[in-house]
Design an enzyme around this catalytic site. Structure first.
Site, PDB file in Angstrom:
ATOM      1  N   GLU A   4      38.335 152.343  72.327  1.00 50.03           N
ATOM      2  CA  GLU A   4      37.127 151.696  72.833  1.00 50.03           C
ATOM      3  C   GLU A   4      35.912 152.606  72.655  1.00 50.03           C
ATOM      4  O   GLU A   4      36.006 153.827  72.763  1.00 50.03           O
ATOM      5  CB  GLU A   4      37.300 151.336  74.313  1.00 50.03           C
ATOM      6  CG  GLU A   4      38.453 150.360  74.502  1.00 50.03           C
ATOM      7  CD  GLU A   4      38.575 149.795  75.908  1.00 50.03           C
ATOM      8  OE1 GLU A   4      39.365 148.856  76.079  1.00 50.03           O
ATOM      9  OE2 GLU A   4      37.896 150.269  76.833  1.00 50.03           O
ATOM     10  N   CYS A  50      33.243 154.563  83.356  1.00 51.17           N
ATOM     11  CA  CYS A  50      34.022 155.803  83.290  1.00 51.17           C
ATOM     12  C   CYS A  50      35.412 155.567  83.835  1.00 51.17           C
ATOM     13  O   CYS A  50      35.565 155.045  84.927  1.00 51.17           O
ATOM     14  CB  CYS A  50      33.436 156.878  84.191  1.00 51.17           C
ATOM     15  SG  CYS A  50      31.948 157.584  83.586  1.00 51.17           S
ATOM     16  N   CYS A  73      45.414 159.494  76.083  1.00 52.90           N
ATOM     17  CA  CYS A  73      45.075 160.871  76.466  1.00 52.90           C
ATOM     18  C   CYS A  73      46.309 161.523  77.058  1.00 52.90           C
ATOM     19  O   CYS A  73      46.997 160.919  77.877  1.00 52.90           O
ATOM     20  CB  CYS A  73      43.944 160.868  77.493  1.00 52.90           C
ATOM     21  SG  CYS A  73      43.349 162.540  77.898  1.00 52.90           S
ATOM     22  N   ASN A 127      35.533 154.701  89.674  1.00 46.14           N
ATOM     23  CA  ASN A 127      35.698 153.328  89.202  1.00 46.14           C
ATOM     24  C   ASN A 127      37.165 152.952  89.308  1.00 46.14           C
ATOM     25  O   ASN A 127      37.996 153.509  88.607  1.00 46.14           O
ATOM     26  CB  ASN A 127      35.257 153.205  87.734  1.00 46.14           C
ATOM     27  CG  ASN A 127      33.775 153.442  87.597  1.00 46.14           C
ATOM     28  OD1 ASN A 127      32.955 152.837  88.284  1.00 46.14           O
ATOM     29  ND2 ASN A 127      33.408 154.359  86.709  1.00 46.14           N
ATOM     30  N   CYS A 137      29.098 156.179  73.802  1.00 41.15           N
ATOM     31  CA  CYS A 137      30.222 156.934  74.357  1.00 41.15           C
ATOM     32  C   CYS A 137      31.419 156.736  73.436  1.00 41.15           C
ATOM     33  O   CYS A 137      31.897 155.622  73.242  1.00 41.15           O
ATOM     34  CB  CYS A 137      30.525 156.426  75.764  1.00 41.15           C
ATOM     35  SG  CYS A 137      31.951 157.232  76.487  1.00 41.15           S
ATOM     36  N   CYS A 144      45.008 162.696  84.070  1.00 43.56           N
ATOM     37  CA  CYS A 144      44.244 162.916  85.294  1.00 43.56           C
ATOM     38  C   CYS A 144      44.549 161.755  86.244  1.00 43.56           C
ATOM     39  O   CYS A 144      44.617 160.593  85.824  1.00 43.56           O
ATOM     40  CB  CYS A 144      42.752 163.013  85.000  1.00 43.56           C
ATOM     41  SG  CYS A 144      42.379 164.455  83.962  1.00 43.56           S
ATOM     42  N   CYS A 148      42.259 158.518  86.365  1.00 47.50           N
ATOM     43  CA  CYS A 148      41.734 157.972  85.113  1.00 47.50           C
ATOM     44  C   CYS A 148      42.715 157.002  84.492  1.00 47.50           C
ATOM     45  O   CYS A 148      43.878 157.329  84.281  1.00 47.50           O
ATOM     46  CB  CYS A 148      41.426 159.106  84.134  1.00 47.50           C
ATOM     47  SG  CYS A 148      40.779 158.512  82.557  1.00 47.50           S
ATOM     48  N   SER A 151      32.532 166.352  76.496  1.00 43.12           N
ATOM     49  CA  SER A 151      33.054 166.470  77.859  1.00 43.12           C
ATOM     50  C   SER A 151      34.514 166.891  77.804  1.00 43.12           C
ATOM     51  O   SER A 151      35.307 166.322  77.051  1.00 43.12           O
ATOM     52  CB  SER A 151      32.928 165.117  78.567  1.00 43.12           C
ATOM     53  OG  SER A 151      33.455 165.196  79.874  1.00 43.12           O
TER      54      SER A 151
HETATM   55  N1  SAH Z   1      38.886 164.218  78.669  1.00 41.07           N
HETATM   56  C1  SAH Z   1      37.474 164.480  78.751  1.00 41.07           C
HETATM   57  C2  SAH Z   1      36.677 163.322  78.263  1.00 41.07           C
HETATM   58  C3  SAH Z   1      36.766 162.099  79.143  1.00 41.07           C
HETATM   59  S1  SAH Z   1      35.231 161.943  79.868  1.00 41.07           S
HETATM   60  C4  SAH Z   1      37.117 164.915  80.147  1.00 41.07           C
HETATM   61  O1  SAH Z   1      38.004 164.937  80.994  1.00 41.07           O
HETATM   62  O2  SAH Z   1      35.996 165.318  80.384  1.00 41.07           O
HETATM   63  C5  SAH Z   1      35.494 160.822  81.039  1.00 41.07           C
HETATM   64  C6  SAH Z   1      34.783 161.196  82.327  1.00 41.07           C
HETATM   65  O3  SAH Z   1      35.009 160.124  83.235  1.00 41.07           O
HETATM   66  C7  SAH Z   1      35.405 162.424  82.932  1.00 41.07           C
HETATM   67  O4  SAH Z   1      34.505 163.178  83.670  1.00 41.07           O
HETATM   68  C8  SAH Z   1      36.428 161.798  83.804  1.00 41.07           C
HETATM   69  O5  SAH Z   1      36.874 162.689  84.765  1.00 41.07           O
HETATM   70  C9  SAH Z   1      35.672 160.614  84.366  1.00 41.07           C
HETATM   71  N2  SAH Z   1      36.551 159.572  84.888  1.00 41.07           N
HETATM   72  C10 SAH Z   1      37.811 159.300  84.511  1.00 41.07           C
HETATM   73  N3  SAH Z   1      38.320 158.294  85.220  1.00 41.07           N
HETATM   74  C11 SAH Z   1      37.353 157.901  86.068  1.00 41.07           C
HETATM   75  C12 SAH Z   1      37.275 156.871  87.053  1.00 41.07           C
HETATM   76  N4  SAH Z   1      38.304 156.050  87.293  1.00 41.07           N
HETATM   77  N5  SAH Z   1      36.126 156.727  87.715  1.00 41.07           N
HETATM   78  C13 SAH Z   1      35.068 157.533  87.448  1.00 41.07           C
HETATM   79  N6  SAH Z   1      35.095 158.516  86.535  1.00 41.07           N
HETATM   80  C14 SAH Z   1      36.226 158.705  85.853  1.00 41.07           C
END
Ligand code: SAH
Length: 375
Positions: free
Chosen positions: A92, A339, A112, A296, A105, A116, A119, A193
């Site tokens: 996406e 995000c 991934c 989110n 973006c 996390c 996420c 990021s």
């Molecule tokens: N792997 C990289 C790039 C992904 S960036 C990283 O971790 O930075 C995606 C951003 O959105 C990151 O800061 C991540 O922590 C955040 N993110 C992921 N899931 C999310 C969610 N459910 N709600 C809000 N932010 C989220």
């Protein structure tokens, strides 16, 4: 049609290709603007390259972008594309309009591996790294085929995947973003990021001047180990030491730089005043800014978004300590483009059809948005 996809060659790669053909390296400067500035895929239209050379190029190379599978537009003007790769996987890409900025973006991996806890991309697993042409292809497609979208001014590598785990391909794609012969974006307008892959962070600083955003989300190792499991390998003290090295090693001719720290706001998990004060201590002396990202939610996620009151309280503590702090607006939530909502389609199954899924929301992972650092 030859094997090399010219879309994925940055200036070095293109020069090497021509040198390998017994041609002069400056041929790279003739072909790159056709592809990336003008969006031309037909080698025969590139009339500043002689006919014989074009024929030789065609024998060894081709120019093939990925394919748009679906396109949705959110009420707030955010766009999301599901992009199909040659092997049937999907990723996406999200466009976020914001005043004078037009931010794209971009994803760096199919799925991934970092998992996390908050996420959605992490929950769908990892399939593979994107190639250079698949990364730059996202920008190429939006810039050259999506007439409703204005010229992209900013790129954030905040889509699906961990860009520093796909280092070489991400760097080559960013080279094209910055190259005047291609997209000509300022390094201030390209942001990578990362969840904190420390060895790659040190390497990045040596080869690319782009902005850095670090996904922090916790200020103690016990909590960060849970939220961002790669912390078990690269804990906070080491991460902050790497961030300090990053800001002091300046490859941009002395201009001031700072790191953006992203902090997802999870109700009752990481949003207390004590945690805000601990963040202040961590950031002392480090040129930084903080982006608070209201969580989110996605189906099955165990967390809740912090209340506005908790977010404001957290932000006030940082602001009072003199730290630039922005609460990021959730964008494109109604199309699953915010995000942490990006999912693409990681499954190895074939015959994926977006029509089988309700709405535009796919699996996804990543995220979105507004470039953290640029003014
Ligand atoms: N792997 C990289 C790039 C992904 S960036 C990283 O971790 O930075 C995606 C951003 O959105 C990151 O800061 C991540 O922590 C955040 N993110 C992921 N899931 C999310 C969610 N459910 N709600 C809000 N932010 C989220």
């Amino acid at each position: 049609m030859g094997a090399v996809n010219l879309l994925g060659l940055d200036r070095h790669g293109m020069e090497a290709l021509f040198v390998g053909m017994g041609e002069k390296p400056f041929r790279a400067t003739q072909i790159l603007p056709w592809i990336h500035r003008m969006g031309v895929l037909d080698l025969d239209a590139m009339t500043n390259i002689g006919k014989a050379l074009r024929a030789r190029l065609r024998a060894m190379a081709h120019l093939t972008p990925p394919e748009i599978l679906s396109h949705s537009v959110a009420a707030d003007g955010t766009h999301k594309w599901v992009i199909r790769l040659h092997d049937g996987q999907a990723i996406e890409t999200v466009y976020i309009p914001d005043n004078e900025r037009a931010t794209l973006c971009v994803s760096s991996q199919v799925g991934c591996p970092l998992k996390c806890a908050f996420c959605s991309t992490g929950t769908q697993g990892f399939n593979r790294n994107l190639t250079v042409e698949e990364i730059i292809g996202q920008l190429w497609l939006v810039q050259h085929t999506q007439t409703a979208v204005p010229s992209i001014s900013n790129v954030v590598l905040m889509g699906m995947g961990e860009p520093l785990l796909n280092f070489d391909n991400v760097v080559a794609a960013m080279n094209l973003m910055l190259d005047d012969l291609a997209y000509g974006l300022s390094w201030r307008h390209v942001t990578l990021s990362t969840a904190g892959v420390i060895p790659a962070l040190d390497q990045l600083r040596a080869v690319s001047p782009v902005n850095l955003a670090v996904s922090l989300h916790a200020t103690d190792d016990a909590l960060r180990d849970q939220l961002v499991p790669i912390n078990r390998k690269y804990p906070l003290d080491e991460l902050f030491a790497a961030c300090r090295r990053y800001v002091t090693m300046d490859t941009t001719g002395g201009s001031h730089r700072r790191i953006t720290f992203e902090y997802v706001m999870l109700e009752g998990v990481n949003d207390s005043p004590e945690q805000a004060r601990s963040l202040v201590r961590r950031l002392r002396g480090l040129p930084s800014k903080v982006n608070l990202i209201p969580f989110n939610p996605f189906p099955g996620s165990p967390y809740r978004r912090s209340s506005q009151q908790n977010i404001d309280r957290f932000r006030t503590i940082l602001l009072d300590a003199g730290i630039i702090t922005i609460t990021r607006k959730a964008r494109g939530e109604d199309i699953g483009a915010a995000c942490g909502q990006l999912v693409g389609q990681v499954a190895k199954r074939s015959g994926f059809s977006p029509k089988n899924r309700p709405g535009a929301r796919l699996l996804g992972d990543t995220d979105e948005h507004s470039t953290p650092n640029t003014a």
